[in-house]
Design a protein around this motif. Sequence first.
Motif, PDB file in Angstrom:
ATOM      1  N   ASP A 134       0.817  -1.223   0.000  1.00 28.21           N
ATOM      2  CA  ASP A 134       0.000   0.000   0.000  1.00 28.21           C
ATOM      3  C   ASP A 134       0.853   1.276   0.000  1.00 28.21           C
ATOM      4  N   THR A 135       2.002   1.234   0.681  1.00 25.39           N
ATOM      5  CA  THR A 135       2.876   2.428   0.712  1.00 25.39           C
ATOM      6  C   THR A 135       3.200   2.875  -0.711  1.00 25.39           C
ATOM      7  N   ASP A 136       3.599   1.905  -1.546  1.00 26.24           N
ATOM      8  CA  ASP A 136       3.966   2.246  -2.930  1.00 26.24           C
ATOM      9  C   ASP A 136       2.742   2.678  -3.729  1.00 26.24           C
ATOM     10  N   LEU A 137       1.634   1.950  -3.538  1.00 23.86           N
ATOM     11  CA  LEU A 137       0.429   2.233  -4.335  1.00 23.86           C
ATOM     12  C   LEU A 137      -0.106   3.626  -4.022  1.00 23.86           C
ATOM     13  N   LYS A 138      -0.011   4.013  -2.740  1.00 21.53           N
ATOM     14  CA  LYS A 138      -0.484   5.355  -2.355  1.00 21.53           C
ATOM     15  C   LYS A 138       0.411   6.426  -2.954  1.00 21.53           C
ATOM     16  N   MET A 171      11.419   2.954  -6.830  1.00 18.97           N
ATOM     17  CA  MET A 171      10.543   3.999  -6.285  1.00 18.97           C
ATOM     18  C   MET A 171      11.210   4.657  -5.078  1.00 18.97           C
ATOM     19  N   PRO A 172      10.829   5.903  -4.787  1.00 13.20           N
ATOM     20  CA  PRO A 172      11.405   6.557  -3.612  1.00 13.20           C
ATOM     21  C   PRO A 172      11.173   5.683  -2.375  1.00 13.20           C
ATOM     22  N   ASP A 173      12.194   5.525  -1.577  1.00 13.91           N
ATOM     23  CA  ASP A 173      12.103   4.766  -0.318  1.00 13.91           C
ATOM     24  C   ASP A 173      11.829   3.280  -0.491  1.00 13.91           C
ATOM     25  N   MET A 174      11.922   2.755  -1.686  1.00 15.60           N
ATOM     26  CA  MET A 174      11.692   1.308  -1.841  1.00 15.60           C
ATOM     27  C   MET A 174      13.006   0.572  -1.533  1.00 15.60           C
ATOM     28  N   THR A 175      13.000  -0.139  -0.416  1.00 13.02           N
ATOM     29  CA  THR A 175      14.223  -0.858  -0.049  1.00 13.02           C
ATOM     30  C   THR A 175      14.362  -2.083  -0.949  1.00 13.02           C
ATOM     31  N   LEU A 176      15.568  -2.628  -0.952  1.00 10.53           N
ATOM     32  CA  LEU A 176      15.810  -3.837  -1.742  1.00 10.53           C
ATOM     33  C   LEU A 176      14.946  -4.984  -1.207  1.00 10.53           C
ATOM     34  N   LEU A 223      20.500   2.369  -6.811  1.00 11.16           N
ATOM     35  CA  LEU A 223      19.479   1.514  -6.196  1.00 11.16           C
ATOM     36  C   LEU A 223      18.586   0.900  -7.284  1.00 11.16           C
ATOM     37  N   ALA A 224      18.196   1.708  -8.258  1.00  7.55           N
ATOM     38  CA  ALA A 224      17.354   1.184  -9.342  1.00  7.55           C
ATOM     39  C   ALA A 224      18.086   0.044 -10.071  1.00  7.55           C
ATOM     40  N   GLN A 225      19.390   0.230 -10.231  1.00  8.36           N
ATOM     41  CA  GLN A 225      20.181  -0.811 -10.903  1.00  8.36           C
ATOM     42  C   GLN A 225      20.218  -2.089 -10.050  1.00  8.36           C
TER      43      GLN A 225
END
Length: 388
Positions: A134-138, A171-176, A223-225
Amino acid sequence: MNTENSSPFGGGGGLYIHIPFCKQACHYCDFHFSTSLGKKEAMIAALKRELELRKSEFATENVETIYFGGGTPSVLELGEIHDLVSTVYKHYKVADTPEITLEANPDDLSLQKIQALAKSPINRLSLGIQSFFDTDLKLMNRAHSADEASESLKNAVRHFDNISIDLIYGMPDMTLDRWKKNIEKALSYGVPHISSYALTIEPKTALANFVDKGLIRPASDELAQEHFHLLYETLLQEGFICYEISNFGKPGYFSQNNSAYWQQKKYVGIGPSAHSFDGIRRGWNIGNNPKYIKALEKGELPMETETLSTKDKYNEYVMTGLRTIWGVDVTRIQKEYGEKFKDYLLMQSKKFREEGLLVLEENVLSTTKKGKFLADGIAADLFMINLS
Ligand code: SF4
């Protein structure tokens, strides 16, 4: 504008139908859509009219794939989907077993709708899951919740064999770790195809505004990589093939529609903002719903076209070739574009081959595992800018 009798394309291949409506605007999106469904009926009439007006473009070949993209095609009622598909069958010669894909969002897919779709001509579903959190979806302002993502996918795999899901990384704040959980969750449903894109902050989107105001910080390239490499390694271990940088399919489940597009085959795009290509010319429809509808009501095709130069065609081939497992065929470059293009390609690619980012095998140039994530940047370096 092109009128009824001056349709610019000929040939055959794939048919793309753009459904330009969405329930709400996702914060990262710069596609063409309207959140007002008021003109849906008029739009469907216009799409049908365009299908009819452009039937001559498939005069000699079959329609092999039909793709409902958007926007959000799952906002269509079953009857509307049937109506559009029968219009295609009425005016076009369709292959015996065409791939017919519908892009769908989880919040539109009740169990009842999935069951009805399974009985319709749609034989491939592409689900816009994006994340199971939900964090990402919001943050993305998606219309669905994590629970709806899981529920729709659970039901969809019971009724469809050929399913693809979209997932977004970087995404911003998306941890591995969160990204890893997303991949694992997707795999737990046994989906045979995953399309996965790094979040890009497009100008004039809500996300770009948040970044400008300092409300969010985009994920770093590093991080995206890392996200991409985790996805790549995990999916390859699970028997997927990365046949295009953002697309992973089990054998037999590659998107036929998109593969044709990446192999420079012909496609006809119906609907506002839809693009077309016939090997020589590229066309694009007006990206404005009322103007699109008005033009079709008058029997006009609201399309502009341009003829691609040899340089444009070479650049496009290099870009898509390096993104796919089919690579760039140097013999084809020589044959179709000439000796100068071939020499240029080999000269420009030398440093990337020495760095282990590209490999030349059997006269086909492709990215190595190390070079995959960097393919777009590498391709840009191989583009022909000027040629006297
Ligand atoms: S549902 Fe798809 S097309 Fe519609 S706003 Fe969201 S990302 Fe864009």
